[in-house]
Scaffold this active site. Structure first.
Site, PDB file in Angstrom:
ATOM      1  CG  HIS A 201       0.514 -12.194  -2.801  1.00 37.93           C
ATOM      2  ND1 HIS A 201       1.184 -12.759  -1.747  1.00 37.93           N
ATOM      3  CD2 HIS A 201       1.450 -11.819  -3.684  1.00 37.93           C
ATOM      4  CE1 HIS A 201       2.474 -12.717  -1.989  1.00 37.93           C
ATOM      5  NE2 HIS A 201       2.668 -12.155  -3.150  1.00 37.93           N
ATOM      6  CD  GLU A 442      11.784   8.838   0.822  1.00 39.89           C
ATOM      7  OE1 GLU A 442      10.680   8.318   0.671  1.00 39.89           O
ATOM      8  OE2 GLU A 442      12.772   8.241   1.296  1.00 39.89           O
ATOM      9  CG  ASP A 466       8.197   8.671   3.520  1.00 41.84           C
ATOM     10  OD1 ASP A 466       7.411   8.613   4.484  1.00 41.84           O
ATOM     11  OD2 ASP A 466       8.779   7.684   3.063  1.00 41.84           O
ATOM     12  CB  CYS A 513       9.612   6.981  -7.292  1.00 44.16           C
ATOM     13  SG  CYS A 513      10.488   7.322  -5.764  1.00 44.16           S
TER      14      CYS A 513
END
Ligand code: PEP
Ligand code: MG
Length: 590
Positions: A201, A442, A466, A513
């Site tokens: 974060h 993938e 992947d 992506c």
């Protein structure tokens, strides 16, 4: 400055988590591991006293967080991140934190600090077994909260970032998101930490606040002294401690150029993502958390190309309800409207986090992962599908299935989606009946039968992270084989081309992506192969858009033809490196 120049110059490399350059004086902040004293064999009344002290420290921590929250509410950029403080307030209320600590004080007859430290230790041991960067980022949130309570128990002062008055580079063993969230007033020029990584974060916030930052430096707190001059190059992950005047001058010039660069990139925000000969490539954003939406909007993302939904299942003992799914997705869909949001169904297992319901497997990357898990646990899957469908009534939603390896999986997933539609219809709950369905490519088997897959779906999206793992046989989390991660490998190029050709022939949209999409030199070849949709993090969007606008589709295709003739990744890389300065002049400044 004279005393600085006498000091030894030290150069360090870490993980650049937020781009940009800062030069300033180091401000050392005490954060990180705290070793409290240990008292055992306390008697019963002392134990009750310890419990009272613990409860008081909890209350103090809560009050401090509420004060930080109030401060953030008064600042526009701070306001966007209040959810993080809310999450910390929730952890403070967690049963495990409160009840387990009290139980240990009573049963083991030890002091509150030690009991709290034991609870944290067993939680961290659990987290450390999980090989997932994202989860590690979340575990650090828990650690920060425990440390806050510990500091209050010890009666120590929690030095606050907001107390820093001079422009400084903050140096700390670790920083909590609550620290970063207080960096809104501009006195923190940059920060450096020993621990932490790109998906924490703290890192996400630093990017959103555009504060140059480097994490994971391991020993920075031992190398820097308060007041040392430090250069932070968040783009390359380089730190220079006690640089010479001439080096400082070079970096100050770079700061100016970086500012101009950022401004120049913003000029591209509203321009179409189009090659010089008119080919459009949609640039979209990847998100895992709500905090990532605003930077994407600010950088002109044309929608969400990959919404990783695993976060909904994390840090909890139970499973998310349908209502929780609907609420989370609706928020994103409404914020991105009228642009589309591609929601990826649960990608559990493999290198991702482990749900309690997932069995231990000897080879999890090839195990019951993603769609395989969902098709076996249809209750869990349908709860999510119903949530996605219901959110589709609020905007443009598409659903995407991860780790598809054959047609049968697509058909079974579609059947469950249709079953969910029928149920919602009967219940009178609205959804988009024409919701588009996509498959992630993938797994090599899916790539090889891409021509069959494109007949079954509305779009495909290549998950190169992947796809490289499976086609090159390199475990994506094993640093010993990281050198084999070669996006320019001729096999990878051929696989991507196979998928793109099949999709284009069938008139089906084809995207990428994985991380490859956000790097201009890879985006160039993805463009040339005919990919029409690239999804990436906010800060890559404008760089990639500028690349796309600087070249022609015809040239990119020619380049792809040339590189398909090379035998090794090195040759491809050398060729692309030789062409980039001429194709993409704007990016090659130094
Ligand atoms: C990918 O594999 O490229 C991808 C985008 O999915 P993830 O990184 O979430 O596995
Ligand atoms: Mg993947």
């Amino acid at each position: 400055m004279t005393s600085d120049t006498k000091k030894q110059v030290v150069l360090m490399k870490g993980i650049g988590v937020s781009s940009g350059i800062a030069v300033g004086k180091a401000y050392l902040l005490e954060r990180g591991a705290i070793e409290p004293a240990q008292y055992c064999s306390i008697d019963r009344s002392e134990a009750e006293n310890e419990i009272e002290r613990f409860k008081k420290a909890l209350k103090e921590s809560r009050d401090q967080l509420l004060r930080i929250k109030k401060m953030m509410e008064e600042d526009k950029r701070g306001k966007e991140h209040i959810r993080i403080i809310d999450a910390h307030l929730m952890i403070l209320k967690d049963n495990m934190l409160i009840n387990d600590t009290i139980k240990i004080i009573r049963e083991e007859k030890i002091n509150a600090e030690w009991a709290l430290k034991n609870v944290l230790k067993s939680l961290m041991e659990y987290f450390n077994k999980i090989d997932d960067e994202y989860l590690k980022g979340r575990s650090s949130d828990i650690e920060h909260i425990f440390n806050r309570v510990l500091i209050n128990l010890l009666g120590r002062k929690h030095e606050s970032i907001s107390e820093i008055k001079e422009p400084s580079i903050v140096v700390a063993h670790d920083l909590a998101p609550t620290d970063t969230a207080q960096m809104v007033n501009g006195t923190v020029l940059g920060f450096l930490t020993d621990v932490g990584g790109i998906t924490s974060h703290t890192a996400i916030l630093s990017r959103s606040l555009e504060i140059p930052a480097i994490m994971g430096l391991e020993t920075i707190t031992r190398k820097v002294e308060a007041g040392d001059t430090v250069i932070v190059d968040g783009t390359t992950g380089t730190v220079i401690i006690n640089p010479s005047e001439s080096v400082i001058d070079v970096y100050k010039k770079r700061i100016e150029r970086f500012k101009d660069y950022g401004k120049a990139l913003l000029d591209y925000r509203d321009l179409p993502s189009e090659t010089t000969d008119g080919r459009r490539v949609k640039l979209m954003g990847n998100i895992e958390m709500i905090e990532e939406i605003n930077p994407l909007i600010d950088h002109g993302a044309e929608g969400i190309g990959l919404y990783r939904t695993e976060f909904l299942y994390m840090n909890r003992k139970d499973l998310p309800t349908e209502e929780e799914h609907v609420k989370a997705y609706r928020h994103v869909v409404k914020k991105m409207s009228p642009n589309p949001v591609i929601i990826r169904t649960l990608d559990v297992g493999g290198d991702k986090f482990v749900l309690r319901v997932v069995a231990d497997e000897t080879n999890p990357a090839m195990g019951l992962r993603a769609i395989r898990f969902c098709l076996k646990n249809t209750d869990i899957f349908k709860t999510q599908l119903r949530g996605i469908l219901r959110a589709s009534s609020s905007g443009k939603v598409k659903v995407m299935f991860p780790m598809i390896s054959g047609i049968d999986e697509i058909r079974r997933a579609r059947a469950l989606l249709e079953e969910s539609m029928a149920e919602l219809k009967a219940e009178g709950k609205p959804f988009d009946p024409n919701i588009q369905i996509g498959a992630m490519i993938e797994v090599p088997s899916a790539a090889i039968i891409a021509d069959l897959i494109v007949r079954e779906v509305d779009f495909v999206s290549i998950g190169t992270n992947d796809l490289l793992q499976y086609s090159l046989a390199i475990d994506r989390v094993n640093e010993h084989v990281a050198y084999l991660y070669e996006p320019f490998h001729p096999a990878v190029l051929r696989i991507i081309k196979t998928v793109a050709d099949a999709a284009n022939l069938a008139g089906v949209s084809v995207g990428v992506c994985g991380e490859m999409a956000g790097e201009p030199e890879y985006a160039l070849i993805l463009l040339g192969f005919g990919i029409n949709n690239l999804s990436m993090n906010a800060f890559s969007i404008l760089r990639v858009k500028r690349l796309i606008r600087s070249i022609s589709f015809a040239e990119a295709r020619k380049i792809c033809k040339t590189i398909l003739g090379f035998a090794t990744a090195k040759e491809v890389e050398a060729y692309i490196a030789s062409r980039m300065p001429e194709l993409y002049k704007e990016e090659f400044w130094s």
